[in-house]
Structures are given as structure tokens and as C-alpha cells.
Design a protein around this motif. Structure first.
Motif, PDB file in Angstrom:
ATOM      1  N   LYS A 169     119.518  39.013  52.313  1.00 10.24           N
ATOM      2  CA  LYS A 169     118.912  40.499  52.628  1.00 10.24           C
ATOM      3  C   LYS A 169     119.192  41.425  51.558  1.00 10.24           C
ATOM      4  O   LYS A 169     120.142  41.165  50.892  1.00 10.24           O
ATOM      5  CB  LYS A 169     119.386  40.730  54.159  1.00 10.24           C
ATOM      6  CG  LYS A 169     118.884  39.946  55.169  1.00 10.24           C
ATOM      7  CD  LYS A 169     119.489  40.557  56.444  1.00 10.24           C
ATOM      8  CE  LYS A 169     119.127  39.832  57.787  1.00 10.24           C
ATOM      9  NZ  LYS A 169     117.453  39.815  57.789  1.00 10.24           N
ATOM     10  N   LEU A 170     118.472  42.463  51.481  1.00  8.82           N
ATOM     11  CA  LEU A 170     118.860  43.584  50.547  1.00  8.82           C
ATOM     12  C   LEU A 170     119.501  44.633  50.884  1.00  8.82           C
ATOM     13  O   LEU A 170     118.991  45.434  51.958  1.00  8.82           O
ATOM     14  CB  LEU A 170     117.467  43.929  49.919  1.00  8.82           C
ATOM     15  CG  LEU A 170     116.519  42.911  49.474  1.00  8.82           C
ATOM     16  CD1 LEU A 170     115.324  43.415  48.733  1.00  8.82           C
ATOM     17  CD2 LEU A 170     117.137  41.998  48.429  1.00  8.82           C
ATOM     18  N   ILE A 171     120.744  44.450  51.037  1.00  3.42           N
ATOM     19  CA  ILE A 171     121.719  45.561  51.791  1.00  3.42           C
ATOM     20  C   ILE A 171     122.593  46.407  50.775  1.00  3.42           C
ATOM     21  O   ILE A 171     123.360  47.566  51.265  1.00  3.42           O
ATOM     22  CB  ILE A 171     122.921  44.563  52.724  1.00  3.42           C
ATOM     23  CG1 ILE A 171     123.565  43.828  51.760  1.00  3.42           C
ATOM     24  CG2 ILE A 171     122.015  43.977  53.784  1.00  3.42           C
ATOM     25  CD1 ILE A 171     124.730  43.038  52.654  1.00  3.42           C
ATOM     26  N   CYS A 172     122.362  46.283  49.522  1.00 10.55           N
ATOM     27  CA  CYS A 172     123.071  47.147  48.404  1.00 10.55           C
ATOM     28  C   CYS A 172     122.403  48.330  48.459  1.00 10.55           C
ATOM     29  O   CYS A 172     121.200  48.620  48.431  1.00 10.55           O
ATOM     30  CB  CYS A 172     123.434  46.047  47.358  1.00 10.55           C
ATOM     31  SG  CYS A 172     124.808  45.106  47.663  1.00 10.55           S
ATOM     32  N   ASP A 173     123.072  49.256  47.626  1.00 15.40           N
ATOM     33  CA  ASP A 173     122.328  50.416  47.326  1.00 15.40           C
ATOM     34  C   ASP A 173     122.204  50.524  45.678  1.00 15.40           C
ATOM     35  O   ASP A 173     122.655  49.403  45.127  1.00 15.40           O
ATOM     36  CB  ASP A 173     123.474  51.502  47.496  1.00 15.40           C
ATOM     37  CG  ASP A 173     123.723  51.865  48.614  1.00 15.40           C
ATOM     38  OD1 ASP A 173     123.208  52.323  49.726  1.00 15.40           O
ATOM     39  OD2 ASP A 173     125.089  51.721  49.150  1.00 15.40           O
ATOM     40  N   GLU A 174     121.300  51.356  45.331  1.00 14.13           N
ATOM     41  CA  GLU A 174     120.724  51.311  43.891  1.00 14.13           C
ATOM     42  C   GLU A 174     121.863  51.335  42.962  1.00 14.13           C
ATOM     43  O   GLU A 174     121.482  50.472  41.941  1.00 14.13           O
ATOM     44  CB  GLU A 174     119.828  52.629  43.710  1.00 14.13           C
ATOM     45  CG  GLU A 174     119.110  52.376  42.241  1.00 14.13           C
ATOM     46  CD  GLU A 174     118.106  53.544  42.287  1.00 14.13           C
ATOM     47  OE1 GLU A 174     117.634  53.738  40.959  1.00 14.13           O
ATOM     48  OE2 GLU A 174     117.933  54.195  43.266  1.00 14.13           O
ATOM     49  N   TYR A 175     123.150  51.991  43.106  1.00 16.96           N
ATOM     50  CA  TYR A 175     124.044  51.996  42.020  1.00 16.96           C
ATOM     51  C   TYR A 175     124.956  50.788  42.245  1.00 16.96           C
ATOM     52  O   TYR A 175     125.588  50.498  41.150  1.00 16.96           O
ATOM     53  CB  TYR A 175     124.910  53.231  42.458  1.00 16.96           C
ATOM     54  CG  TYR A 175     125.367  53.367  43.984  1.00 16.96           C
ATOM     55  CD1 TYR A 175     126.692  52.467  44.233  1.00 16.96           C
ATOM     56  CD2 TYR A 175     124.981  54.109  44.954  1.00 16.96           C
ATOM     57  CE1 TYR A 175     127.116  52.651  45.580  1.00 16.96           C
ATOM     58  CE2 TYR A 175     125.566  54.265  46.162  1.00 16.96           C
ATOM     59  CZ  TYR A 175     126.442  53.480  46.473  1.00 16.96           C
ATOM     60  OH  TYR A 175     127.082  53.705  47.609  1.00 16.96           O
ATOM     61  N   ASP A 176     124.722  50.012  43.207  1.00 19.60           N
ATOM     62  CA  ASP A 176     125.595  48.683  43.325  1.00 19.60           C
ATOM     63  C   ASP A 176     125.371  47.856  41.862  1.00 19.60           C
ATOM     64  O   ASP A 176     124.099  47.382  41.660  1.00 19.60           O
ATOM     65  CB  ASP A 176     125.399  47.759  44.442  1.00 19.60           C
ATOM     66  CG  ASP A 176     126.162  48.598  45.836  1.00 19.60           C
ATOM     67  OD1 ASP A 176     127.449  49.052  45.483  1.00 19.60           O
ATOM     68  OD2 ASP A 176     125.494  48.653  46.866  1.00 19.60           O
ATOM     69  N   ILE A 177     126.376  47.338  41.351  1.00 18.57           N
ATOM     70  CA  ILE A 177     125.973  46.597  39.864  1.00 18.57           C
ATOM     71  C   ILE A 177     125.574  45.174  40.223  1.00 18.57           C
ATOM     72  O   ILE A 177     125.902  44.849  41.455  1.00 18.57           O
ATOM     73  CB  ILE A 177     127.384  46.595  39.060  1.00 18.57           C
ATOM     74  CG1 ILE A 177     128.494  45.668  39.693  1.00 18.57           C
ATOM     75  CG2 ILE A 177     127.581  48.006  38.577  1.00 18.57           C
ATOM     76  CD1 ILE A 177     129.795  45.545  38.643  1.00 18.57           C
ATOM     77  N   THR A 178     124.765  44.669  39.428  1.00 23.84           N
ATOM     78  CA  THR A 178     124.358  43.268  39.771  1.00 23.84           C
ATOM     79  C   THR A 178     124.604  42.599  38.455  1.00 23.84           C
ATOM     80  O   THR A 178     125.312  43.018  37.411  1.00 23.84           O
ATOM     81  CB  THR A 178     122.482  43.261  39.388  1.00 23.84           C
ATOM     82  OG1 THR A 178     122.092  42.113  39.846  1.00 23.84           O
ATOM     83  CG2 THR A 178     122.044  43.925  38.302  1.00 23.84           C
ATOM     84  N   CYS A 179     124.382  41.136  38.325  1.00 26.45           N
ATOM     85  CA  CYS A 179     125.026  40.384  37.381  1.00 26.45           C
ATOM     86  C   CYS A 179     124.189  39.547  36.583  1.00 26.45           C
ATOM     87  O   CYS A 179     122.842  39.472  36.926  1.00 26.45           O
ATOM     88  CB  CYS A 179     126.070  39.370  38.049  1.00 26.45           C
ATOM     89  SG  CYS A 179     125.346  37.977  39.463  1.00 26.45           S
ATOM     90  N   ASP A 180     124.314  38.864  35.670  1.00 30.98           N
ATOM     91  CA  ASP A 180     123.622  37.970  35.134  1.00 30.98           C
ATOM     92  C   ASP A 180     123.874  36.518  35.397  1.00 30.98           C
ATOM     93  O   ASP A 180     123.024  35.531  35.426  1.00 30.98           O
ATOM     94  CB  ASP A 180     124.144  37.760  33.348  1.00 30.98           C
ATOM     95  CG  ASP A 180     123.679  39.243  32.898  1.00 30.98           C
ATOM     96  OD1 ASP A 180     122.404  39.436  32.242  1.00 30.98           O
ATOM     97  OD2 ASP A 180     124.430  39.966  32.770  1.00 30.98           O
ATOM     98  N   LEU A 181     125.338  36.041  35.926  1.00 34.16           N
ATOM     99  CA  LEU A 181     125.798  35.034  36.175  1.00 34.16           C
ATOM    100  C   LEU A 181     126.695  35.187  37.488  1.00 34.16           C
ATOM    101  O   LEU A 181     127.666  35.782  37.283  1.00 34.16           O
ATOM    102  CB  LEU A 181     126.177  34.107  35.095  1.00 34.16           C
ATOM    103  CG  LEU A 181     126.714  32.781  35.421  1.00 34.16           C
ATOM    104  CD1 LEU A 181     125.725  31.873  35.670  1.00 34.16           C
ATOM    105  CD2 LEU A 181     127.509  32.275  34.118  1.00 34.16           C
ATOM    106  N   ILE A 182     126.626  34.217  38.404  1.00 36.04           N
ATOM    107  CA  ILE A 182     127.822  34.030  39.340  1.00 36.04           C
ATOM    108  C   ILE A 182     128.546  32.826  39.182  1.00 36.04           C
ATOM    109  O   ILE A 182     127.646  31.722  39.021  1.00 36.04           O
ATOM    110  CB  ILE A 182     127.277  34.267  40.660  1.00 36.04           C
ATOM    111  CG1 ILE A 182     126.421  35.640  41.179  1.00 36.04           C
ATOM    112  CG2 ILE A 182     128.323  33.958  41.786  1.00 36.04           C
ATOM    113  CD1 ILE A 182     125.750  35.598  42.434  1.00 36.04           C
TER     114      ILE A 182
END
Length: 199
Positions: A169-182
Motif C-alpha cells: 500500500k502507498l501510505i507515505c507522504d510526498e516528503y518521505d525519502i525513498t531509496c535505491d536499495l534495501i
């Protein structure tokens, strides 16, 4: 009840904190090995041409987070390692140096530096969970979001999880950072959307 970021955060924290303690050293060792393996791959990245001069942001681990101490010990011999120094509602990067002192929220910090660094090449970031966009759910303080917003350019970002906690699900806000790798003990997840943006 619809899934919210707060509900998902609580669920992930329960999963992390209830994980068997006897597996912790094994999981940390696996994460260390995977992280060091990734650094060997970075030499092939065009964006990391000046590999020896890389500025790398690490975190100092809380008791239930994946412990990064061994990776820091190995990588600081070759690269410029920085850690967060709490400042207001966010933090600034300071050079990693011992001894570390326990400060706010139980976080261990290096000594304060007058330098105000706004460029980092690689960021190693702890996460509680991730959503369908591979955006970060942290502890709800917003410190990493505010820090990333101040940077001159977005670093290559690696999320570290001791327990993989993910929702489609897409539950984050626009400002929440994303990653290249987990990186987790059992699986690695590459963010294909970020790979497309970087071409």
C-alpha cells in the motif's frame, strides 16, 4: 480500518523488537557482508569516479536496529565517514570519530563539528518499514526527511532493515525519502523506479 503510516509503524516496531535475540549477531553479520559487497560494486558506477573521496553518511545503531559498527570500522579506513549530530528537529553530518557519547533518544554521537556539509555521496539509513513506493517509515520524528531536504543533491540511498517490513500500500507522504536499495539479512530489494530515473 484503513492502513495508516502510524499503524504500520507500530506493527513493524513490534516485529523488530520481538525478533529472537539469539539471531541478532547472525543478522548483523549478514547485513555487514551484504553492505561491504555493495561497496565493491560501486567502483563501477560512473557517478562514483572519485571513489576514494566518497562522503558516506552512516547511522549509529539503537539496540534493536541493525548494527553498523563493523561496517563503519572497515570503511572508515578508505572513505570519509560521517554520522548524524542532532540539531533542532533534524541533524547535521559530523565526521565519525571516537569516543561516541550517548545523547537524545539514546543515540550515540560523535563530537560536534563546525563544518556544515551539504553534499553526501552515499547515505546508509535505518528504517522501520517501507511502503509500496519503497518510501521510508521511520520513528515519526522526520529528522531524515528534513536533512535530505537541505542537501544540494540526492545521495545514493541504502535502507537497512534488521527485519523486512513492507506493505504494498502507498501510505507515505510526498516528503518521505525513498531509496535505491534495501538491505535486510535475507533479501535485497533494488528500487527499479530509481534506476530508471538515474539513466
Amino acid at each position: 480500518m484503513p492502513l495508516t503510516k502510524a499503524i504500520f509503524r507500530r506493527s513493524c516496531l513490534e516485529k523488530i523488537k520481538n525478533a529472537p535475540l539469539h539471531n541478532r549477531f547472525y543478522k548483523n553479520a549478514k547485513i555487514d557482508a551484504k553492505l561491504l559487497k555493495e561497496f565493491k560494486k560501486f567502483k563501477k558506477f560512473k557517478k562514483f569516479k572519485k571513489f576514494k573521496n566518497l562522503k558516506i553518511l552512516f547511522y549509529t545503531s539503537l539496540p534493536f536496529e541493525a548494527n553498523t559498527a563493523k561496517s563503519i570500522q572497515k570503511l572508515r579506513k578508505k572513505y570519509h565517514i560521517f554520522v548524524p549530530f542532532m540539531q533542532g528537529e533534524s541533524f547535521k553530518m559530523v565526521p565519525f570519530r571516537l569516543p561516541l557519547k550517548k545523547k537524545k533518544f539514546g543515540i550515540y554521537e560523535a563530537g560536534k563539528s563546525l563544518r556544515d556539509i551539504k553534499i553526501v555521496d552515499i547515505a546508509i539509513v535505518p528504517v522501520v518499514g517501507v511502503d509500496g513506493n519503497l518510501q521510508r517509515i521511520g520513528f515519526g520524528k522526520g529528522m531524515y526527511d528534513r536533512f535530505f531536504a537541505k542537501l544540494k543533491k540526492r545521495p545514493y540511498t541504502i535502507f537497512i532493515q534488521s527485519e523486512f517490513c513492507h506493505t504494498k500500500k502507498l501510505i507515505c507522504d510526498e516528503y518521505d525519502i525513498t531509496c535505491d536499495l534495501i538491505i535486510t539479512p535475507n533479501i535485497n530489494v533494488q528500487n527499479k523506479n530509481m534506476a530508471i530515473k538515474r539513466k
